[in-house]
Design an enzyme around this catalytic site. Sequence first.
Site, PDB file in Angstrom:
ATOM      1  N   ASP A   1       2.604  -7.287  -1.743  1.00  0.00           N
ATOM      2  CA  ASP A   1       2.028  -6.975  -0.443  1.00  0.00           C
ATOM      3  C   ASP A   1       0.641  -6.405  -0.772  1.00  0.00           C
ATOM      4  O   ASP A   1       0.367  -6.056  -1.919  1.00  0.00           O
ATOM      5  CB  ASP A   1       2.926  -5.943   0.263  1.00  0.00           C
ATOM      6  CG  ASP A   1       2.305  -5.409   1.536  1.00  0.00           C
ATOM      7  OD1 ASP A   1       1.829  -6.228   2.337  1.00  0.00           O
ATOM      8  OD2 ASP A   1       2.284  -4.179   1.725  1.00  0.00           O
TER       9      ASP A   1
ATOM     10  N   ASP B   1      -1.767  -4.204   1.756  1.00  0.00           N
ATOM     11  CA  ASP B   1      -2.067  -2.888   2.333  1.00  0.00           C
ATOM     12  C   ASP B   1      -0.975  -1.883   2.003  1.00  0.00           C
ATOM     13  O   ASP B   1       0.187  -2.081   2.349  1.00  0.00           O
ATOM     14  CB  ASP B   1      -2.210  -3.013   3.855  1.00  0.00           C
ATOM     15  CG  ASP B   1      -3.419  -3.854   4.235  1.00  0.00           C
ATOM     16  OD1 ASP B   1      -4.534  -3.458   3.869  1.00  0.00           O
ATOM     17  OD2 ASP B   1      -3.248  -4.906   4.871  1.00  0.00           O
TER      18      ASP B   1
ATOM     19  N   ASP C   1       5.439  -1.668   0.122  1.00  0.00           N
ATOM     20  CA  ASP C   1       5.504  -0.261   0.545  1.00  0.00           C
ATOM     21  C   ASP C   1       6.148  -0.135   1.921  1.00  0.00           C
ATOM     22  O   ASP C   1       6.510   0.950   2.335  1.00  0.00           O
ATOM     23  CB  ASP C   1       4.096   0.353   0.598  1.00  0.00           C
ATOM     24  CG  ASP C   1       3.272  -0.239   1.735  1.00  0.00           C
ATOM     25  OD1 ASP C   1       2.789   0.526   2.585  1.00  0.00           O
ATOM     26  OD2 ASP C   1       3.118  -1.479   1.778  1.00  0.00           O
TER      27      ASP C   1
END
Length: 199
Positions: free
Chosen positions: A15, A17, A171
């Site tokens: 991922d 961001d 995250d």
Amino acid sequence: MIINIDPNAKGLIFDLDGTISDTMPIHFVAWRNAAARYGIDFTVELFDQLAGIPLYPTVEKLNELFGTKIDPQEMGDAKEAEYEANMHLAQPIEPVVDIIKKYHGQLPMAVGTGGLKRLAKKSLELIGLDQYFDIIVAYEDVNNYKPHPETFLRCAEQMGVEPAACQVFEDGVLGMQAARTAGMMVTDVTKYYEVTTGK
């Protein structure tokens, strides 16, 4: 802290961001300011709940939650303009960057993000990692965004690696859910950078 690669991993998917680049505080302020114009108190809890949902669908979700009729494009574009003006402030998440540099050229790697491709490329460029990724699957590339597994399955397909042999670094709760649904190995990176960023 060092993040370990699973010995069975034949491809790595990241991922962007909050995983490669610590952009989340900048996204949060941009959302908070954009929502305030419409009388919505965009809290940290709300931000966490919506993390991983792309730009315009986030506004649609806010309309559902608050009973508003905000134009997704209008609010989304205002938020994204503020984010883009401040994205140069984001710091790389070092334990993840270390993996990218270590395994570049050894294992195929891809970025799977709910963000717009143009901004994903710019974000990687700002932290000096744009040369490390040939494969970026972004918002425009899928019909179904996280927690649907399509983003990560497309990454696996483009890397030529079976989903079960892919290790995903995430995250967000929705992203981790997407990776598990895709049958992939999942690493939650947040525990590796609490120390450095105070998240």
